[in-house]
Write an enzyme that holds these catalytic residues in place. Structure first.
Site, PDB file in Angstrom:
ATOM      1  N   THR A  41      36.502  24.984  43.231  1.00 58.10           N
ATOM      2  CA  THR A  41      36.164  23.916  42.931  1.00 58.10           C
ATOM      3  C   THR A  41      36.898  22.678  43.176  1.00 58.10           C
ATOM      4  OG1 THR A  41      35.389  25.472  41.220  1.00 58.10           O
ATOM      5  CG2 THR A  41      35.924  24.034  40.314  1.00 58.10           C
ATOM      6  N   TYR A  54      27.833  22.729  39.668  1.00 56.47           N
ATOM      7  CA  TYR A  54      29.013  21.951  40.803  1.00 56.47           C
ATOM      8  C   TYR A  54      28.746  22.738  42.319  1.00 56.47           C
ATOM      9  CZ  TYR A  54      32.144  24.914  39.917  1.00 56.47           C
ATOM     10  OH  TYR A  54      33.503  26.062  39.716  1.00 56.47           O
ATOM     11  N   SER A  88      35.594  30.333  47.119  1.00 52.28           N
ATOM     12  CA  SER A  88      36.123  31.115  47.615  1.00 52.28           C
ATOM     13  C   SER A  88      35.979  32.369  47.490  1.00 52.28           C
ATOM     14  CB  SER A  88      37.900  31.354  46.823  1.00 52.28           C
ATOM     15  OG  SER A  88      37.312  31.998  45.679  1.00 52.28           O
ATOM     16  N   THR A 121      39.342  29.843  43.042  1.00 54.54           N
ATOM     17  CA  THR A 121      39.708  30.789  41.954  1.00 54.54           C
ATOM     18  C   THR A 121      39.363  31.710  42.571  1.00 54.54           C
ATOM     19  OG1 THR A 121      38.119  30.269  40.437  1.00 54.54           O
ATOM     20  CG2 THR A 121      40.264  28.088  40.534  1.00 54.54           C
ATOM     21  N   ASP A 122      37.872  32.724  42.341  1.00 53.79           N
ATOM     22  CA  ASP A 122      37.251  33.564  42.965  1.00 53.79           C
ATOM     23  C   ASP A 122      38.336  34.045  43.571  1.00 53.79           C
ATOM     24  OD1 ASP A 122      33.874  32.619  43.106  1.00 53.79           O
ATOM     25  OD2 ASP A 122      35.412  32.434  40.827  1.00 53.79           O
ATOM     26  N   LYS A 194      42.608  36.125  38.258  1.00 50.93           N
ATOM     27  CA  LYS A 194      41.359  35.291  37.652  1.00 50.93           C
ATOM     28  C   LYS A 194      40.532  36.308  36.099  1.00 50.93           C
ATOM     29  CE  LYS A 194      37.837  32.329  37.927  1.00 50.93           C
ATOM     30  NZ  LYS A 194      36.916  31.827  38.945  1.00 50.93           N
ATOM     31  N   GLU A 315      47.358  62.218  35.044  1.00 51.22           N
ATOM     32  CA  GLU A 315      46.175  62.053  34.770  1.00 51.22           C
ATOM     33  C   GLU A 315      44.910  63.667  35.830  1.00 51.22           C
ATOM     34  OE1 GLU A 315      43.989  60.914  31.997  1.00 51.22           O
ATOM     35  OE2 GLU A 315      41.991  62.234  31.994  1.00 51.22           O
TER      36      GLU A 315
END
Ligand code: DAS
Length: 370
Positions: A41, A54, A88, A121-122, A194, A315
């Site tokens: 982006t 976008y 990404s 950012t992904d 993220k 656990e």
């Protein structure tokens, strides 16, 4: 009287000379930053999908730098190169390979003092962690992205890039491993994640807090330089055309063992369980874990929970099912570490567990043994 005038003239001359020398020295000693663009982006442009629609990866990183007003005030010697130009969600090992080889070459030839990578950012957190494991350098490597495209009313990319360059050019950033600089905060690659699909402050750490911040002038750190989070498994990337297939299996109410069994049928060499709670899975998945164990396919228990550890034999009794615990690694990061271990031929569960536990002597010893 003449003597006094000459004394002052000499003083002013020496002052000018020292000023010129220091300006020359500063020019000669500007931090050399290699900026590597991969898309996202931060170089996105509005499209017609919707008023906020976008498309990522539209401008080059050089065009992005030219858009930074007063960029020269950063006082760095910057060189920009385009490694890829993708959204990404399409990030994959070939781009990681190109990044690690370019950075290793630049570091070996002393081309740059630090590196900034612009990225969507992904999957920014995954590339950051891959480089954290793969690189064996102390030079700062800083990843940065944006939540708004360059064409938005108030794009966040220019400020994020400006700050990332400040972080990279800060002497305090040396020896901290790979960093993520986003919306004025600095996170270590191991924990940066993220955490929002909307907010410009989109990143948060899965452990602790930000390790530092940037103001208009420089980067500041709250904590002393932590020891390297992870002994790097440097590999001969020229011989590694792909990473071993490791699949992430989500757990949710009512989940069964089918997805894990199908992953084994598809040839997965490793499995990461994105479990619930402390890396837990339903009884219906246990047989599938046994099947993986019989096939010598390591299964790592991680958690879908945003923060917290997954403990070994807490656990869930790992030793009964041939599983290991991811400890403080998210499922997507445990997957990357497992891929690199498998790429080095490490399949022994004890060694995988030691590596996942992090900077315990065991991990270092295993890494040095190979
Ligand atoms: N799709 C997102 C990506 O490229 C856009 C972004 O946030 O950078 O990761």
């Amino acid at each position: 009287m003449n003597f006094k005038i000459w004394k002052w003239r000499l003083f002013v001359l020496l002052l000018c000379l020292s000023f010129c020398c220091s300006a020359l020295w500063a020019e000669e000693n500007k931090p050399r930053i290699l900026l590597l663009g991969t898309g996202g982006t931060i170089v996105g442009v509005a499209n017609q999908n919707s008023p906020t629609g976008y498309t990522a990866g539209q401008l080059t990183v050089e065009e992005l730098v030219r858009s930074l007003p007063g960029f020269e005030r950063l006082g760095v010697d910057l060189k920009a190169e385009q490694v890829a130009n993708i959204a990404s969600q399409d990030m994959d090992y070939p781009v990681w390979k190109a990044l690690v080889e370019r950075i290793e070459r630049a570091a070996a030839q002393d081309e740059a003092d630090a590196f900034v990578i612009t990225h969507g950012t992904d999957t920014l957190e995954e590339t950051a962690f891959f480089l954290e494991l793969a690189l064996d350098i102390d030079n700062p490597v800083v990843l940065v992205g944006a939540m708004r495209p360059t064409t938005s009313l108030s794009a966040d990319g220019p400020q994020n890039l400006w700050e990332a360059i400040q972080v990279a050019s800060s002497v305090d950033s040396f020896g901290r491993g790979v960093l993520v600089s986003f919306a004025g905060e600095i996170f270590p690659a191991r924990y940066a994640t993220k955490a929002s699909t909307l907010q410009t402050g989109a990143f948060a750490p899965t452990f602790g807090g930000a390790i530092g911040f940037t103001d208009a002038h420089r980067a500041h750190y709250y904590v002393a330089s932590a020891k390297k989070q992870r002994r790097p498994w440097s590999l001969d990337w020229s011989k590694l055309e792909s990473l071993p297939k490791v699949e992430i299996i989500p757990v949710y109410a009512g989940a069964g063992g089918e997805a894990l069994l199908q992953a084994l049928e598809r040839g997965a060499q490793g499995i990461v369980i994105a479990g619930v709670g402390d890396g837990n899975m339903p009884a219906s998945m246990l047989q599938a874990c046994k099947r993986a164990q019989e096939r010598g396919v390591p299964v790592v228990r991680a958690t879908r929970v945003f923060q917290g550890y997954v403990h070994k034999d807490h656990e869930f009794k790992d030793s009964d099912y041939g599983t290991v615990a991811a400890y403080d690694l998210s499922p997507q990061k445990a997957r990357i570490l497992l891929q690199l271990l498998l790429a080095r031929g490490v399949r022994d569960l004890e060694r995988i567990q030691a590596a996942l536990v992090g900077d315990q002597p065991g991990a270092l010893r295993f890494a040095e043994e190979e």
